[in-house]
Design an enzyme around this catalytic site. Sequence first.
Site, PDB file in Angstrom:
ATOM      1  N   SER A 268       0.753  -1.017  -0.355  1.00 58.74           N
ATOM      2  CA  SER A 268      -0.008  -0.098  -0.004  1.00 58.74           C
ATOM      3  C   SER A 268       0.914   1.402  -0.405  1.00 58.74           C
ATOM      4  O   SER A 268       2.240   1.301   0.120  1.00 58.74           O
ATOM      5  CB  SER A 268      -1.055   0.273   1.835  1.00 58.74           C
ATOM      6  OG  SER A 268      -0.246   0.017   2.538  1.00 58.74           O
ATOM      7  N   LYS A 269      -0.243   2.098   0.033  1.00 56.39           N
ATOM      8  CA  LYS A 269       0.660   3.771   0.039  1.00 56.39           C
ATOM      9  C   LYS A 269       1.712   3.713   1.096  1.00 56.39           C
ATOM     10  O   LYS A 269       2.817   4.134   1.499  1.00 56.39           O
ATOM     11  CB  LYS A 269       0.260   4.606  -0.282  1.00 56.39           C
ATOM     12  CG  LYS A 269       0.413   6.073  -0.539  1.00 56.39           C
ATOM     13  CD  LYS A 269      -0.778   7.390  -0.798  1.00 56.39           C
ATOM     14  CE  LYS A 269       0.196   8.437  -0.920  1.00 56.39           C
ATOM     15  NZ  LYS A 269      -1.454   9.147  -0.691  1.00 56.39           N
ATOM     16  N   ARG A 270       1.101   3.741   1.940  1.00 59.20           N
ATOM     17  CA  ARG A 270       1.487   3.427   3.322  1.00 59.20           C
ATOM     18  C   ARG A 270       2.425   2.791   3.652  1.00 59.20           C
ATOM     19  O   ARG A 270       3.575   3.334   4.709  1.00 59.20           O
ATOM     20  CB  ARG A 270       0.126   3.022   4.967  1.00 59.20           C
ATOM     21  CG  ARG A 270      -0.388   4.449   5.216  1.00 59.20           C
ATOM     22  CD  ARG A 270      -1.300   3.357   6.256  1.00 59.20           C
ATOM     23  NE  ARG A 270      -1.307   2.424   7.177  1.00 59.20           N
ATOM     24  CZ  ARG A 270       0.182   3.516   8.344  1.00 59.20           C
ATOM     25  NH1 ARG A 270       0.728   4.648   7.774  1.00 59.20           N
ATOM     26  NH2 ARG A 270       1.124   2.841   9.032  1.00 59.20           N
TER      27      ARG A 270
END
Length: 506
Positions: A268-270
């Site tokens: 994910s972006k995180r």
Amino acid sequence: MTKKVRVRFAPSPTGPLHIGGVRTALFNYLFAKKNGGDFILRIEDTDQNRFVEGAEEYIIEALNWCGIRCDEGPSASAATADQGKYGPYRQSERKDLYRKYAEELVAKGKAYYAFDTSERLDYHRKDHEAKGKTFIYNWHNRLKLDNSLSMSPEDLKKRLDSGDDYVIRFLTPPDEKLHLKDIVRGDIEIDTNILDDKVLFKSDGMPTYHLANIVDDHLMEITHVIRGEEWLPSLALHKELYDAFGWEAPAFAHLPLIMKPVGKGKLSKRDGEKGGFPVFPLSWKESEGYREAGYFPEAVVNFLALLGWNPGTEQEIFSMQELIESFSLERVNKSGARFDPDKTKWYNQQYMHQKEDGTLATSFIQELKNKGIDFISEDYVKKVVGLVKERATFIADFWNLSDYFFIAPKEYNEKAAKKQWKEGTSQIMQDLVNVLEPISDFSSENVETIVKEWISEQELSFGKVMPPLRLVLVGDMKGPHIFDIISMIGKEESVNRIKNAILALG
Ligand code: GLU
């Protein structure tokens, strides 16, 4: 005659393309090119609520940067766009054609009008939830809900004439065991009784993803649908839709997820924010992309290709052409591909080593200019690049690795100075200046021969001369062969640096 292979990448312009999306595009492209087929870009923008300004341009720029060329698509970059036969390639520009297909299914008894309001559906959902159940609109309750199946033809006509909002739902055939084939996952069996009657056409006059996707794949004569595993749950409905229309379905291949570097779940972006690595090909708002982080597009393409595809050999470095030659869907893995940020850096290093010094120098000169250094010849920068590129991962590393080729050290590494600058060092350095000054051929080899002869004549040890010499020229103990440095910066600069150090270090 076998049909020409035609594949499509069909992103929705709802934001930047995640690198997982780039991988999907890449696998489609490789498969098309391997099989002499066409790679088509189709923009699936029927959901106006999720439309994001600039996303389509971003997608096209990202594909171009990676060298993934579209044969057909919405942009002018599409090489041989046959807009006439298959275009337009933006679903919003095709919106008038979908209704007739939805109506066709209603006429065939394979779909139906449903008038249930969203409040009513919400009520059913909540009511089921309260009883610990899930509300599914399908065979077991559709006759109790507000649709054309549960009313008389007269009532239906009235409702339609009255202008009430309605959607068109697919009538999932009950009690069927669907046998689905996926090139990556093999055979999958699905019981149709667990499926819901998905909406095909919305009350706002737009098709849903499912209808538009199937209609377009059919009209665009797509032979293979290659997409992410997150679409696998839609496969049953898609197959049912092909059957309902009486169309031949394309072959399907669902690509494994790209997983987090550690732990469970998809990248994910995180994860990128936490681990300090990009998850987008190009920067998007405050998120840095691979391009801006200094990655070469060839490195990105190479590492993406090996995320989920296994060449069956030890080979790790592949040019786009080699990927095209080696690629096959049969060698795509079923299980998720773990993302390894260190490996992406390793790939960049490998491509760095392969690059021509001249090419790297052109980029580095730009950086030097930004630092106000613009008096250096291209040839000089090229030589510097040749000396340090083995140790660089990114062009941005060059400055740290080679600043002393351009400017004299402003300070000396304290620990190194303590260790290398002893009593007598100043005198040795002064003597060395006297050795260097009369040398006219300042080539690396010649200076090395003369200095080494002097060291042995004076019965000095190498350890007393070379490390302090490196310290005064570089400011630290790093860098390539010391005589290459001396020769590059030249006699005057070398002598100045030694003299300055004698003054500074005493
Ligand atoms: N529009 C879908 C997406 O955003 C396409 C899925 C498919 O390839 O069928 O990924």
